[in-house]
Scaffold this active site. Sequence first.
Site, PDB file in Angstrom:
ATOM      1  N   ASP A  42     -23.002 -38.719  31.090  1.00  0.00           N
ATOM      2  CA  ASP A  42     -22.525 -39.515  29.959  1.00  0.00           C
ATOM      3  C   ASP A  42     -21.374 -40.410  30.397  1.00  0.00           C
ATOM      4  O   ASP A  42     -20.307 -39.923  30.783  1.00  0.00           O
ATOM      5  CB  ASP A  42     -22.068 -38.580  28.835  1.00  0.00           C
ATOM      6  CG  ASP A  42     -21.680 -39.335  27.571  1.00  0.00           C
ATOM      7  OD1 ASP A  42     -21.807 -40.567  27.544  1.00  0.00           O
ATOM      8  OD2 ASP A  42     -21.258 -38.669  26.608  1.00  0.00           O
ATOM      9  N   ASP A  49     -20.212 -31.455  16.714  1.00  0.00           N
ATOM     10  CA  ASP A  49     -19.925 -32.110  15.444  1.00  0.00           C
ATOM     11  C   ASP A  49     -21.198 -32.500  14.701  1.00  0.00           C
ATOM     12  O   ASP A  49     -21.217 -33.460  13.917  1.00  0.00           O
ATOM     13  CB  ASP A  49     -18.986 -33.306  15.616  1.00  0.00           C
ATOM     14  CG  ASP A  49     -19.444 -34.310  16.646  1.00  0.00           C
ATOM     15  OD1 ASP A  49     -20.486 -34.074  17.280  1.00  0.00           O
ATOM     16  OD2 ASP A  49     -18.767 -35.341  16.809  1.00  0.00           O
ATOM     17  N   GLU A  53     -30.392 -32.630  22.963  1.00  0.00           N
ATOM     18  CA  GLU A  53     -29.055 -32.135  23.266  1.00  0.00           C
ATOM     19  C   GLU A  53     -28.821 -30.824  22.528  1.00  0.00           C
ATOM     20  O   GLU A  53     -29.232 -30.668  21.374  1.00  0.00           O
ATOM     21  CB  GLU A  53     -28.001 -33.157  22.851  1.00  0.00           C
ATOM     22  CG  GLU A  53     -26.579 -32.703  23.150  1.00  0.00           C
ATOM     23  CD  GLU A  53     -25.536 -33.749  22.816  1.00  0.00           C
ATOM     24  OE1 GLU A  53     -24.413 -33.647  23.353  1.00  0.00           O
ATOM     25  OE2 GLU A  53     -25.848 -34.670  22.035  1.00  0.00           O
ATOM     26  N   TYR A  92     -14.985 -38.916  29.984  1.00  0.00           N
ATOM     27  CA  TYR A  92     -15.440 -38.061  28.897  1.00  0.00           C
ATOM     28  C   TYR A  92     -16.119 -36.798  29.413  1.00  0.00           C
ATOM     29  O   TYR A  92     -16.884 -36.818  30.358  1.00  0.00           O
ATOM     30  CB  TYR A  92     -16.423 -38.837  28.023  1.00  0.00           C
ATOM     31  CG  TYR A  92     -16.942 -38.046  26.846  1.00  0.00           C
ATOM     32  CD1 TYR A  92     -16.134 -37.830  25.742  1.00  0.00           C
ATOM     33  CD2 TYR A  92     -18.225 -37.507  26.859  1.00  0.00           C
ATOM     34  CE1 TYR A  92     -16.595 -37.104  24.676  1.00  0.00           C
ATOM     35  CE2 TYR A  92     -18.693 -36.785  25.788  1.00  0.00           C
ATOM     36  CZ  TYR A  92     -17.873 -36.579  24.696  1.00  0.00           C
ATOM     37  OH  TYR A  92     -18.345 -35.846  23.639  1.00  0.00           O
ATOM     38  N   HIS A 121     -28.755 -37.042  19.373  1.00  0.00           N
ATOM     39  CA  HIS A 121     -27.379 -36.602  19.580  1.00  0.00           C
ATOM     40  C   HIS A 121     -27.119 -35.360  18.732  1.00  0.00           C
ATOM     41  O   HIS A 121     -27.333 -35.375  17.527  1.00  0.00           O
ATOM     42  CB  HIS A 121     -26.436 -37.744  19.157  1.00  0.00           C
ATOM     43  CG  HIS A 121     -24.997 -37.477  19.398  1.00  0.00           C
ATOM     44  ND1 HIS A 121     -24.073 -37.437  18.380  1.00  0.00           N
ATOM     45  CD2 HIS A 121     -24.298 -37.275  20.539  1.00  0.00           C
ATOM     46  CE1 HIS A 121     -22.868 -37.225  18.881  1.00  0.00           C
ATOM     47  NE2 HIS A 121     -22.973 -37.119  20.189  1.00  0.00           N
ATOM     48  N   HIS A 150     -24.115 -28.962  28.625  1.00  0.00           N
ATOM     49  CA  HIS A 150     -23.154 -29.740  29.382  1.00  0.00           C
ATOM     50  C   HIS A 150     -22.399 -28.872  30.391  1.00  0.00           C
ATOM     51  O   HIS A 150     -21.792 -27.866  30.017  1.00  0.00           O
ATOM     52  CB  HIS A 150     -22.153 -30.403  28.435  1.00  0.00           C
ATOM     53  CG  HIS A 150     -22.796 -31.032  27.247  1.00  0.00           C
ATOM     54  ND1 HIS A 150     -23.691 -32.067  27.376  1.00  0.00           N
ATOM     55  CD2 HIS A 150     -22.709 -30.768  25.920  1.00  0.00           C
ATOM     56  CE1 HIS A 150     -24.111 -32.411  26.168  1.00  0.00           C
ATOM     57  NE2 HIS A 150     -23.543 -31.637  25.271  1.00  0.00           N
ATOM     58  N   HIS A 180     -20.044 -42.651  28.294  1.00  0.00           N
ATOM     59  CA  HIS A 180     -19.279 -42.774  27.048  1.00  0.00           C
ATOM     60  C   HIS A 180     -18.733 -44.176  26.848  1.00  0.00           C
ATOM     61  O   HIS A 180     -17.578 -44.377  26.463  1.00  0.00           O
ATOM     62  CB  HIS A 180     -18.161 -41.737  26.966  1.00  0.00           C
ATOM     63  CG  HIS A 180     -18.051 -41.118  25.607  1.00  0.00           C
ATOM     64  ND1 HIS A 180     -17.032 -41.392  24.735  1.00  0.00           N
ATOM     65  CD2 HIS A 180     -18.862 -40.261  24.955  1.00  0.00           C
ATOM     66  CE1 HIS A 180     -17.199 -40.735  23.609  1.00  0.00           C
ATOM     67  NE2 HIS A 180     -18.310 -40.030  23.716  1.00  0.00           N
ATOM     68  N   GLU A 212     -26.243 -42.024  30.214  1.00  0.00           N
ATOM     69  CA  GLU A 212     -26.024 -42.155  28.770  1.00  0.00           C
ATOM     70  C   GLU A 212     -24.892 -43.127  28.442  1.00  0.00           C
ATOM     71  O   GLU A 212     -23.820 -43.078  29.053  1.00  0.00           O
ATOM     72  CB  GLU A 212     -25.708 -40.773  28.201  1.00  0.00           C
ATOM     73  CG  GLU A 212     -25.409 -40.737  26.719  1.00  0.00           C
ATOM     74  CD  GLU A 212     -24.993 -39.349  26.268  1.00  0.00           C
ATOM     75  OE1 GLU A 212     -24.319 -39.255  25.228  1.00  0.00           O
ATOM     76  OE2 GLU A 212     -25.339 -38.356  26.950  1.00  0.00           O
ATOM     77  N   ARG A 246     -30.951 -42.332  21.327  1.00  0.00           N
ATOM     78  CA  ARG A 246     -30.069 -41.183  21.301  1.00  0.00           C
ATOM     79  C   ARG A 246     -29.181 -41.173  20.073  1.00  0.00           C
ATOM     80  O   ARG A 246     -27.995 -40.867  20.115  1.00  0.00           O
ATOM     81  CB  ARG A 246     -29.244 -41.240  22.594  1.00  0.00           C
ATOM     82  CG  ARG A 246     -28.261 -40.157  22.692  1.00  0.00           C
ATOM     83  CD  ARG A 246     -28.010 -39.697  24.096  1.00  0.00           C
ATOM     84  NE  ARG A 246     -26.789 -38.931  24.099  1.00  0.00           N
ATOM     85  CZ  ARG A 246     -26.679 -37.740  23.538  1.00  0.00           C
ATOM     86  NH1 ARG A 246     -27.718 -37.167  22.972  1.00  0.00           N
ATOM     87  NH2 ARG A 246     -25.528 -37.110  23.546  1.00  0.00           N
TER      88      ARG A 246
END
Length: 420
Positions: A224, A330, A353, A177, A326, A141, A226, A250, A297
Site C-alpha cells: 500500500d 474501520d 482485505e 503507511y 476495502h 497486513h 497510500h 495499492e 478497491r
Amino acid sequence: MTAAARTTFDQPWIPREKVRITDVRAIVTAPEGIPLVVVRVDTDQDGLWGYGCATFTQRWQAVVAFLDHLRPLLVGRYPGDIEDLLRLVRFTGYWREGPVGNNALSGIDMALWDIAGKRAGMPVYELFGGRVRAAADTYLHAEGADLDETTAHARELMAAGLRHVRIQTGQQGIGHYGAPPAMGSFAWAKNPAGWRVEDYLVRTPQLFAHVRDALGDGVELLHDVHSRLTPATAVALARSLEPYRPFFLEDVLAPEHWHRLAEVRAASPVPLAVGELATSFTDAARLIRDHHVDFIRSHLSDVGGVSAARRLAVLADVEGVRTAWHSPGDASPFAVAAAVALDVTSPAFGIQEGHVYNDETHEVFPGMIDIVDGWLTPNDAPGWGIDLDEAAAARFPAGISGHDAWAAGVRAPDGALIAP
C-alpha cells in the site's frame, strides 16, 4: 387448490401491505478504539429489523446527524422497495455524493438487505443470485519497524493459512503507511521525523527483495503506497518492483491525480488497486470504465453501500477488472458480511482485505464472521446472520477518531504536510 399446492405457501410471509419501517437510528461503538457506526432499521413486525454499516470513522458524528435528517423520509414506508428508498434518500437532498451522505445511505441500504433476507429466510448472498465460489480468499497486513520484523510477521500469517500478505515496513518519520517509523535510520537537517519519497523508493524494493528471498514464491505479496506518489515516482516504484511479482500495488496516486493512472498502468505490468478514496459510485465506476485499475478497491459505505458495489462488480466483470473491497478495522462486521456476500456471488472477485477483530468486537457483534485458514465464509443464517448487543456496544463509547492526530503529523523534512 389442492392440499399439495397449498403447502407451497406454508412458509411464513409478511404481506407487503402489512410491513412498514417504524424507526431508523444510529448505534456508535468503538470496541477497538475505532468508532464504528451501525444503522438499525426497525419495522412494525415483531422481531424484524435490519443492520447496516455507515462507518466514516474520521467524521462519524456528521453521519449520525445526517441520519436524523433521513429518518422522516423512511418511517412508514415499505422496506422491500430497496432501490426506490435509496433513490429517495439520495435525491431528496438535491446535492449528493460525498462520504457523509453516502455512509448514511449505505447503512440504510445494508439494513434493508438484512431485512429482505430475514423476510425471505435466506442469507443475503442467495438474494444476490447465489454463490459462484465457496468463500473469499483474504489477505492480512504484515508490518514491522525493519525488514526482518516485517518478514517474521509475514511468516506468521502464512503459518496461519494466509496465501496473500500485504507487506509494509518502517520508514523515516510516520509518512509511510502501515508500519511504525524506523527512527534513527536517517538523519535530516531540519526535521528528523520527516518522510522523504526518495528514501521510500529505495526502501520498498529492498523490502520486497528481502521478503521474497526469505519466503520464496509461495505467497502473493501486496503493498500500500497510500497515495503518496506523483505519476513519475509511481512509475519508478512499479518498475523497481517488477522482479518481485507483486499481486498488486495499492493507491499509488491521490484521487486528485486519478486521471493519470493510465500512464502508470501503461509503464509497468504491476497490477494497480485503487478506489479506497472514491466517495461516489460514479467516481469508482470511472476508474473501471476508463481502464485505470486492475483491482477496484472501494470502501463499500463510501460509495453508497452494497447495492452500489453490486453494480461496480458487474461493471468490473465486463471490463476485466477484479474486486478487492476495502475492509480494515474501520469497517464494521456488517460491512465485512456485505463485502463477502459480493465476493462469493461475483465472477469478478479478486481478493478480500481482512482484519482480525478483538474479543470485545465479537461480544458486541454476535455471529460476525472470522477468517479461518485465510478464508472468509458467509453466514448461512437469514440476512447478514449477525446481531448487535446494544448493552455491550454501550460499554465502548466512541470518541474523536485518532486519525486526525496521525494525519496532522505526516510531514516532509521541511515541515510540509503530506496528504494521504
